[in-house]
Scaffold this active site. Structure first.
Site, PDB file in Angstrom:
ATOM      1  N   ARG A  43      14.603  -2.631   6.490  1.00 36.71           N
ATOM      2  CA  ARG A  43      14.157  -1.975   7.716  1.00 36.71           C
ATOM      3  C   ARG A  43      14.260  -2.958   8.878  1.00 36.71           C
ATOM      4  O   ARG A  43      13.968  -4.132   8.711  1.00 36.71           O
ATOM      5  CB  ARG A  43      12.679  -1.563   7.565  1.00 36.71           C
ATOM      6  CG  ARG A  43      12.476  -0.226   6.942  1.00 36.71           C
ATOM      7  CD  ARG A  43      11.064  -0.006   6.475  1.00 36.71           C
ATOM      8  NE  ARG A  43      10.031  -0.379   7.432  1.00 36.71           N
ATOM      9  CZ  ARG A  43       8.723  -0.230   7.209  1.00 36.71           C
ATOM     10  NH1 ARG A  43       8.310   0.283   6.059  1.00 36.71           N
ATOM     11  NH2 ARG A  43       7.834  -0.591   8.105  1.00 36.71           N
ATOM     12  N   LYS A  95       0.823  -1.224   0.000  1.00 34.97           N
ATOM     13  CA  LYS A  95       0.000   0.000   0.000  1.00 34.97           C
ATOM     14  C   LYS A  95       0.848   1.261   0.000  1.00 34.97           C
ATOM     15  O   LYS A  95       0.425   2.277  -0.543  1.00 34.97           O
ATOM     16  CB  LYS A  95      -1.043   0.012   1.124  1.00 34.97           C
ATOM     17  CG  LYS A  95      -0.531  -0.156   2.511  1.00 34.97           C
ATOM     18  CD  LYS A  95      -1.689  -0.267   3.492  1.00 34.97           C
ATOM     19  CE  LYS A  95      -1.195  -0.151   4.926  1.00 34.97           C
ATOM     20  NZ  LYS A  95      -0.095  -1.104   5.254  1.00 34.97           N
ATOM     21  N   ARG A 146      -4.911   2.955  12.612  1.00 38.29           N
ATOM     22  CA  ARG A 146      -4.532   1.542  12.726  1.00 38.29           C
ATOM     23  C   ARG A 146      -5.228   0.881  13.911  1.00 38.29           C
ATOM     24  O   ARG A 146      -5.032  -0.310  14.119  1.00 38.29           O
ATOM     25  CB  ARG A 146      -3.021   1.467  12.945  1.00 38.29           C
ATOM     26  CG  ARG A 146      -2.262   0.689  11.877  1.00 38.29           C
ATOM     27  CD  ARG A 146      -0.809   0.933  12.143  1.00 38.29           C
ATOM     28  NE  ARG A 146       0.115   0.085  11.506  1.00 38.29           N
ATOM     29  CZ  ARG A 146       0.959   0.478  10.552  1.00 38.29           C
ATOM     30  NH1 ARG A 146       0.881   1.690  10.052  1.00 38.29           N
ATOM     31  NH2 ARG A 146       1.866  -0.339  10.112  1.00 38.29           N
ATOM     32  N   ARG A 195      11.741  -6.685   0.692  1.00 44.82           N
ATOM     33  CA  ARG A 195      11.616  -5.220   0.561  1.00 44.82           C
ATOM     34  C   ARG A 195      12.896  -4.526   1.037  1.00 44.82           C
ATOM     35  O   ARG A 195      13.467  -4.891   2.044  1.00 44.82           O
ATOM     36  CB  ARG A 195      10.436  -4.743   1.412  1.00 44.82           C
ATOM     37  CG  ARG A 195      10.296  -3.223   1.422  1.00 44.82           C
ATOM     38  CD  ARG A 195       8.949  -2.784   1.853  1.00 44.82           C
ATOM     39  NE  ARG A 195       8.673  -3.008   3.264  1.00 44.82           N
ATOM     40  CZ  ARG A 195       7.503  -2.685   3.834  1.00 44.82           C
ATOM     41  NH1 ARG A 195       6.548  -2.151   3.111  1.00 44.82           N
ATOM     42  NH2 ARG A 195       7.303  -2.908   5.105  1.00 44.82           N
ATOM     43  N   ARG A 234       4.197  -7.932  13.715  1.00 42.92           N
ATOM     44  CA  ARG A 234       3.421  -6.869  13.056  1.00 42.92           C
ATOM     45  C   ARG A 234       2.125  -7.425  12.467  1.00 42.92           C
ATOM     46  O   ARG A 234       1.095  -6.762  12.501  1.00 42.92           O
ATOM     47  CB  ARG A 234       4.273  -6.203  11.968  1.00 42.92           C
ATOM     48  CG  ARG A 234       5.359  -5.321  12.573  1.00 42.92           C
ATOM     49  CD  ARG A 234       6.409  -4.943  11.553  1.00 42.92           C
ATOM     50  NE  ARG A 234       5.917  -4.068  10.525  1.00 42.92           N
ATOM     51  CZ  ARG A 234       6.466  -3.955   9.322  1.00 42.92           C
ATOM     52  NH1 ARG A 234       7.517  -4.696   8.999  1.00 42.92           N
ATOM     53  NH2 ARG A 234       5.969  -3.118   8.448  1.00 42.92           N
TER      54      ARG A 234
HETATM   55  P1  AMP Z   1       4.583   1.209   8.414  1.00 42.82           P
HETATM   56  O1  AMP Z   1       5.673   1.880   7.676  1.00 42.82           O
HETATM   57  O2  AMP Z   1       3.230   1.753   8.107  1.00 42.82           O
HETATM   58  O3  AMP Z   1       4.633  -0.303   8.292  1.00 42.82           O
HETATM   59  O4  AMP Z   1       4.813   1.539   9.971  1.00 42.82           O
HETATM   60  C1  AMP Z   1       6.009   1.142  10.625  1.00 42.82           C
HETATM   61  C2  AMP Z   1       5.807   1.145  12.131  1.00 42.82           C
HETATM   62  O5  AMP Z   1       5.472   2.483  12.570  1.00 42.82           O
HETATM   63  C3  AMP Z   1       4.657   0.293  12.660  1.00 42.82           C
HETATM   64  O6  AMP Z   1       5.001  -1.080  12.808  1.00 42.82           O
HETATM   65  C4  AMP Z   1       4.416   0.956  14.023  1.00 42.82           C
HETATM   66  O7  AMP Z   1       5.426   0.634  14.944  1.00 42.82           O
HETATM   67  C5  AMP Z   1       4.573   2.433  13.666  1.00 42.82           C
HETATM   68  N1  AMP Z   1       3.290   3.022  13.232  1.00 42.82           N
HETATM   69  C6  AMP Z   1       2.998   3.551  12.014  1.00 42.82           C
HETATM   70  N2  AMP Z   1       1.740   4.000  11.964  1.00 42.82           N
HETATM   71  C7  AMP Z   1       1.201   3.745  13.180  1.00 42.82           C
HETATM   72  C8  AMP Z   1      -0.072   3.946  13.756  1.00 42.82           C
HETATM   73  N3  AMP Z   1      -1.078   4.511  13.064  1.00 42.82           N
HETATM   74  N4  AMP Z   1      -0.265   3.556  15.044  1.00 42.82           N
HETATM   75  C9  AMP Z   1       0.714   2.991  15.761  1.00 42.82           C
HETATM   76  N5  AMP Z   1       1.943   2.752  15.280  1.00 42.82           N
HETATM   77  C10 AMP Z   1       2.199   3.115  14.000  1.00 42.82           C
END
Ligand code: AMP
Length: 219
Positions: free
Chosen positions: A163, A16, A91, A130, A174
């Site tokens: 990452r 996404k 989320r 990735r 996750r």
């Molecule tokens: P993403 O890049 O969207 O996969 O986000 C990476 C990490 O950032 C997630 O695993 C969470 O630790 C944190 N994170 C991002 N967005 C949120 C959110 N809306 N609520 C809580 N943690 C978040």
């Protein structure tokens, strides 16, 4: 025209972020990725970044109080005046309620929730390959979208890396977090008739076309 507030839903690694970046370019709207916002704070070593780091690197959700203010502040900026794409937020049901309240006060509402769907095996394969550029954050994939030179970003020439939270053990955490916390949002947006499911098992171009068709339907 109603403000384009689009929410991107789907498990981590489903693609996404890649699609949100493309749609943002196409619609000339900002791509607001909370994951990117946290990674930027972590890179700069800000107080927020230091607080978020232990959660992000462990594959856990950052507490709502840290993420909500950050996001509401971002969408209040001038470049969001015509709309924005929310990638990775909300989320949790709590975040969604806080978002809905804040938008209501501004006379706005979520226009659609684009829901990117793919089975777990595909997601794990996508996440494990990735790579993210350390300098500009551009995403590549060792198998599906390799950079011209291994380890070197095609966009800026920076170094690409995996990452910390894309490591196999963190991915399991996750995906669990996603099922428990984000899963209920799918039902919520479905009941509100705002959910637009998108088959994300296909290649990047096909998924992009399906997403564009869903967005066009919104008018
Ligand atoms: P993403 O890049 O969207 O996969 O986000 C990476 C990490 O950032 C997630 O695993 C969470 O630790 C944190 N994170 C991002 N967005 C949120 C959110 N809306 N609520 C809580 N943690 C978040």
């Amino acid at each position: 025209m109603a403000k384009q507030v689009l929410v991107f839903l789907g498990p981590p690694g489903v693609g996404k972020g890649t699609q949100a970046a493309r749609l943002a370019q196409q619609l000339k709207l900002p791509h607001v990725s909370t994951g990117d916002l946290f990674r930027d704070h972590m890179k700069r070593g800000t107080p927020l970044g230091l607080k978020a780091k232990e959660f992000v690197n462990a594959g856990k959700l950052v507490p709502d109080e840290l993420v909500v203010d950050l996001t509401l502040d971002r969408i209040s900026q001038a470049d969001c005046s015509n709309g924005y794409i929310l990638d990775g937020f909300p989320r949790t049901v709590g975040q969604d309620n806080m978002l809905a309240n804040a938008l209501e006060k501004r006379g706005e509402a979520v226009r659609s929730a684009l829901y990117f769907k793919a089975p777990k095996e595909i997601i794990v394969e996508r996440i494990s390959g990735r790579r993210t550029c350390k300098a500009c954050g551009a995403i590549s994939h060792v198998k599906f979208a390799p950079t011209k030179k291994a380890g070197v970003c095609d966009v800026c020439g920076g170094e690409t890396c995996q990452r910390a939270d894309d490591a196999a053990d963190k991915v399991v955490k996750r995906l669990e977090e996603y099922d428990v916390n984000t899963g209920p949002l799918i039902t919520h947006y479905e009941k509100a008739r705002l959910l637009a499911p998108i088959d994300a098992t296909k290649g990047v171009e096909e998924v992009f076309n399906a997403m564009m068709a869903a967005v066009k339907k919104l008018g």
